[in-house]
Design a protein around this motif. Structure first.
Motif, PDB file in Angstrom:
ATOM      1  N   LYS A  15     -83.779 -10.650  45.033  1.00 25.77           N
ATOM      2  CA  LYS A  15     -83.047 -10.342  46.493  1.00 25.77           C
ATOM      3  C   LYS A  15     -82.826  -8.972  46.744  1.00 25.77           C
ATOM      4  CE  LYS A  15     -80.120 -12.944  48.763  1.00 25.77           C
ATOM      5  NZ  LYS A  15     -79.275 -13.536  49.175  1.00 25.77           N
ATOM      6  N   GLU A  16     -82.321  -8.584  47.385  1.00 26.42           N
ATOM      7  CA  GLU A  16     -80.926  -7.940  48.123  1.00 26.42           C
ATOM      8  C   GLU A  16     -80.359  -8.747  47.989  1.00 26.42           C
ATOM      9  OE1 GLU A  16     -82.664  -4.539  50.455  1.00 26.42           O
ATOM     10  OE2 GLU A  16     -84.226  -4.863  48.947  1.00 26.42           O
ATOM     11  N   LEU A  17     -78.963  -8.064  47.716  1.00 25.86           N
ATOM     12  CA  LEU A  17     -76.986  -8.475  47.863  1.00 25.86           C
ATOM     13  C   LEU A  17     -77.092  -8.122  48.927  1.00 25.86           C
ATOM     14  CD1 LEU A  17     -76.616  -9.234  44.070  1.00 25.86           C
ATOM     15  CD2 LEU A  17     -76.872 -10.808  45.072  1.00 25.86           C
ATOM     16  N   THR A  18     -75.830  -9.243  49.826  1.00 29.61           N
ATOM     17  CA  THR A  18     -75.356  -9.108  51.253  1.00 29.61           C
ATOM     18  C   THR A  18     -73.812  -8.161  50.656  1.00 29.61           C
ATOM     19  OG1 THR A  18     -74.380 -10.127  51.972  1.00 29.61           O
ATOM     20  CG2 THR A  18     -76.285 -10.498  52.265  1.00 29.61           C
ATOM     21  N   LYS A  19     -72.878  -7.678  51.430  1.00 24.99           N
ATOM     22  CA  LYS A  19     -71.723  -7.059  51.399  1.00 24.99           C
ATOM     23  C   LYS A  19     -70.878  -8.469  50.623  1.00 24.99           C
ATOM     24  CE  LYS A  19     -68.272  -4.299  52.321  1.00 24.99           C
ATOM     25  NZ  LYS A  19     -67.569  -3.092  53.580  1.00 24.99           N
ATOM     26  N   GLN A  20     -71.129  -9.273  51.830  1.00 27.97           N
ATOM     27  CA  GLN A  20     -70.225 -10.847  51.086  1.00 27.97           C
ATOM     28  C   GLN A  20     -70.973 -11.533  49.897  1.00 27.97           C
ATOM     29  OE1 GLN A  20     -67.485 -12.112  53.555  1.00 27.97           O
ATOM     30  NE2 GLN A  20     -67.033 -12.328  51.767  1.00 27.97           N
ATOM     31  N   GLU A  21     -72.460 -11.432  49.425  1.00 30.29           N
ATOM     32  CA  GLU A  21     -72.395 -12.008  48.540  1.00 30.29           C
ATOM     33  C   GLU A  21     -71.261 -11.158  47.425  1.00 30.29           C
ATOM     34  OE1 GLU A  21     -76.144 -13.861  49.530  1.00 30.29           O
ATOM     35  OE2 GLU A  21     -76.342 -11.988  49.201  1.00 30.29           O
ATOM     36  N   VAL A  22     -72.308  -9.964  47.166  1.00 37.23           N
ATOM     37  CA  VAL A  22     -71.209  -8.902  46.197  1.00 37.23           C
ATOM     38  C   VAL A  22     -69.872  -9.372  46.058  1.00 37.23           C
ATOM     39  CG1 VAL A  22     -71.110  -6.255  45.136  1.00 37.23           C
ATOM     40  CG2 VAL A  22     -73.172  -7.490  46.267  1.00 37.23           C
ATOM     41  N   THR A  23     -68.843  -9.165  47.103  1.00 37.52           N
ATOM     42  CA  THR A  23     -67.579  -9.519  46.962  1.00 37.52           C
ATOM     43  C   THR A  23     -67.316 -10.658  47.003  1.00 37.52           C
ATOM     44  OG1 THR A  23     -67.846  -8.318  49.670  1.00 37.52           O
ATOM     45  CG2 THR A  23     -65.384  -9.265  49.153  1.00 37.52           C
ATOM     46  N   ASN A  24     -67.933 -12.151  46.764  1.00 33.91           N
ATOM     47  CA  ASN A  24     -68.081 -12.902  46.742  1.00 33.91           C
ATOM     48  C   ASN A  24     -67.890 -13.460  44.737  1.00 33.91           C
ATOM     49  OD1 ASN A  24     -67.700 -14.061  49.112  1.00 33.91           O
ATOM     50  ND2 ASN A  24     -69.152 -14.435  49.531  1.00 33.91           N
ATOM     51  N   LEU A  25     -68.977 -12.349  44.666  1.00 36.08           N
ATOM     52  CA  LEU A  25     -69.797 -12.255  42.903  1.00 36.08           C
ATOM     53  C   LEU A  25     -68.059 -12.314  41.993  1.00 36.08           C
ATOM     54  CD1 LEU A  25     -73.126 -11.889  43.275  1.00 36.08           C
ATOM     55  CD2 LEU A  25     -71.944 -13.870  41.891  1.00 36.08           C
ATOM     56  N   TYR A  26     -67.576 -10.636  42.750  1.00 38.60           N
ATOM     57  CA  TYR A  26     -66.586  -9.804  42.291  1.00 38.60           C
ATOM     58  C   TYR A  26     -65.426 -10.122  42.730  1.00 38.60           C
ATOM     59  CZ  TYR A  26     -71.174  -8.208  39.371  1.00 38.60           C
ATOM     60  OH  TYR A  26     -71.803  -8.180  38.843  1.00 38.60           O
ATOM     61  N   TYR A  27     -64.691 -10.477  43.633  1.00 39.90           N
ATOM     62  CA  TYR A  27     -63.632 -10.838  44.093  1.00 39.90           C
ATOM     63  C   TYR A  27     -62.555 -10.190  43.391  1.00 39.90           C
ATOM     64  CZ  TYR A  27     -62.257 -15.166  42.139  1.00 39.90           C
ATOM     65  OH  TYR A  27     -62.302 -16.339  41.087  1.00 39.90           O
ATOM     66  N   LYS A  28     -62.718 -10.794  41.900  1.00 45.28           N
ATOM     67  CA  LYS A  28     -61.394 -10.205  40.666  1.00 45.28           C
ATOM     68  C   LYS A  28     -60.861  -8.957  41.110  1.00 45.28           C
ATOM     69  CE  LYS A  28     -61.606 -14.309  38.482  1.00 45.28           C
ATOM     70  NZ  LYS A  28     -62.145 -14.727  36.662  1.00 45.28           N
ATOM     71  N   HIS A  29     -61.639  -7.858  41.728  1.00 44.66           N
ATOM     72  CA  HIS A  29     -61.334  -6.676  41.041  1.00 44.66           C
ATOM     73  C   HIS A  29     -61.474  -5.789  42.971  1.00 44.66           C
ATOM     74  CE1 HIS A  29     -63.261  -7.297  36.985  1.00 44.66           C
ATOM     75  NE2 HIS A  29     -64.505  -7.379  37.708  1.00 44.66           N
ATOM     76  N   GLU A  31     -59.298  -5.044  44.358  1.00 46.92           N
ATOM     77  CA  GLU A  31     -57.774  -4.148  44.201  1.00 46.92           C
ATOM     78  C   GLU A  31     -58.419  -2.676  43.892  1.00 46.92           C
ATOM     79  OE1 GLU A  31     -55.725  -4.715  46.191  1.00 46.92           O
ATOM     80  OE2 GLU A  31     -56.803  -6.010  47.351  1.00 46.92           O
ATOM     81  N   LYS A  32     -59.227  -3.136  42.632  1.00 46.38           N
ATOM     82  CA  LYS A  32     -59.273  -1.839  41.764  1.00 46.38           C
ATOM     83  C   LYS A  32     -60.649  -0.798  42.163  1.00 46.38           C
ATOM     84  CE  LYS A  32     -59.289  -4.236  38.092  1.00 46.38           C
ATOM     85  NZ  LYS A  32     -59.571  -4.833  37.313  1.00 46.38           N
ATOM     86  N   ASP A  33     -59.999   0.799  42.229  1.00 37.28           N
ATOM     87  CA  ASP A  33     -60.185   2.533  43.413  1.00 37.28           C
ATOM     88  C   ASP A  33     -62.113   2.097  43.015  1.00 37.28           C
ATOM     89  OD1 ASP A  33     -57.689   2.747  42.904  1.00 37.28           O
ATOM     90  OD2 ASP A  33     -57.262   4.086  41.324  1.00 37.28           O
ATOM     91  N   PHE A  34     -62.181   1.228  41.895  1.00 38.18           N
ATOM     92  CA  PHE A  34     -63.787   1.292  41.681  1.00 38.18           C
ATOM     93  C   PHE A  34     -64.713   0.614  42.536  1.00 38.18           C
ATOM     94  CE2 PHE A  34     -63.179  -1.116  37.828  1.00 38.18           C
ATOM     95  CZ  PHE A  34     -63.529  -2.247  38.681  1.00 38.18           C
ATOM     96  N   PHE A  35     -64.126  -0.340  43.402  1.00 30.47           N
ATOM     97  CA  PHE A  35     -64.691  -1.731  44.188  1.00 30.47           C
ATOM     98  C   PHE A  35     -65.946  -1.465  45.256  1.00 30.47           C
ATOM     99  CE2 PHE A  35     -64.819  -4.991  47.126  1.00 30.47           C
ATOM    100  CZ  PHE A  35     -65.254  -5.989  45.943  1.00 30.47           C
ATOM    101  N   ASP A  36     -65.093  -0.727  45.956  1.00 32.15           N
ATOM    102  CA  ASP A  36     -65.671  -0.458  47.302  1.00 32.15           C
ATOM    103  C   ASP A  36     -67.745   0.426  46.552  1.00 32.15           C
ATOM    104  OD1 ASP A  36     -64.414  -0.842  49.449  1.00 32.15           O
ATOM    105  OD2 ASP A  36     -63.754   0.643  49.481  1.00 32.15           O
ATOM    106  N   ASN A  37     -67.392   1.149  45.657  1.00 28.75           N
ATOM    107  CA  ASN A  37     -68.577   2.358  45.553  1.00 28.75           C
ATOM    108  C   ASN A  37     -69.242   0.985  43.919  1.00 28.75           C
ATOM    109  OD1 ASN A  37     -67.877   4.489  46.372  1.00 28.75           O
ATOM    110  ND2 ASN A  37     -67.464   5.437  44.958  1.00 28.75           N
ATOM    111  N   MET A  38     -68.787   0.409  43.830  1.00 26.49           N
ATOM    112  CA  MET A  38     -69.237  -0.923  42.423  1.00 26.49           C
ATOM    113  C   MET A  38     -70.209  -1.848  43.872  1.00 26.49           C
ATOM    114  SD  MET A  38     -67.814  -3.904  40.489  1.00 26.49           S
ATOM    115  CE  MET A  38     -67.236  -5.044  41.523  1.00 26.49           C
ATOM    116  N   VAL A  39     -69.317  -2.482  45.106  1.00 26.39           N
ATOM    117  CA  VAL A  39     -70.340  -3.207  46.117  1.00 26.39           C
ATOM    118  C   VAL A  39     -71.404  -1.908  46.023  1.00 26.39           C
ATOM    119  CG1 VAL A  39     -69.961  -3.997  48.335  1.00 26.39           C
ATOM    120  CG2 VAL A  39     -68.474  -3.833  46.995  1.00 26.39           C
ATOM    121  N   LYS A  40     -71.479  -0.462  47.093  1.00 29.13           N
ATOM    122  CA  LYS A  40     -72.227   0.109  47.643  1.00 29.13           C
ATOM    123  C   LYS A  40     -73.575  -0.110  46.338  1.00 29.13           C
ATOM    124  CE  LYS A  40     -69.527   2.618  50.030  1.00 29.13           C
ATOM    125  NZ  LYS A  40     -68.796   3.954  50.348  1.00 29.13           N
TER     126      LYS A  40
END
Length: 85
Positions: A15-29, A31-40
């Motif tokens: 499946k294609e993950l939603t922004k919320q699903e990715v954020t839930n999976l990688y919530y520990k990151h 505050e990292k500079d790369f987080f937004d690009n990783m989510v995209k």
């Protein structure tokens, strides 16, 4: 290979993950500079989601052993790719 390594695949989903699903999976990151690009990046296409089981030892420890520890040099390259997106 997964099953040969002692895991049983209980369920598999593409499946294609939603922004919320990715954020839930990688919530520990978050505050990292790369987080937004990783989510995209992780939202850009299908992901394979597995529900696995195994007997005996700690399943998470066994999974990490199966996939191998991340190479810190390679991880830095991947982070740089996220920053460039």
């Amino acid at each position: 290979k997964i099953e040969e390594s002692g895991f049983a695949i209980i369920h598999m989903l593409k499946k294609e993950l939603t922004k919320q699903e990715v954020t839930n999976l990688y919530y520990k990151h978050t505050e990292k500079d790369f987080f937004d690009n990783m989510v995209k990046y992780l939202m850009n296409g299908e992901s394979i989601i597995l529900l696995l089981t195994c007997e005996g030892e700690d399943p998470l420890k066994k999974w990490k052993s199966f996939i191998g520890q991340p190479d810190p040099v390679e991880a830095k390259v991947i982070i740089k790719l996220y920053e460039l997106m």
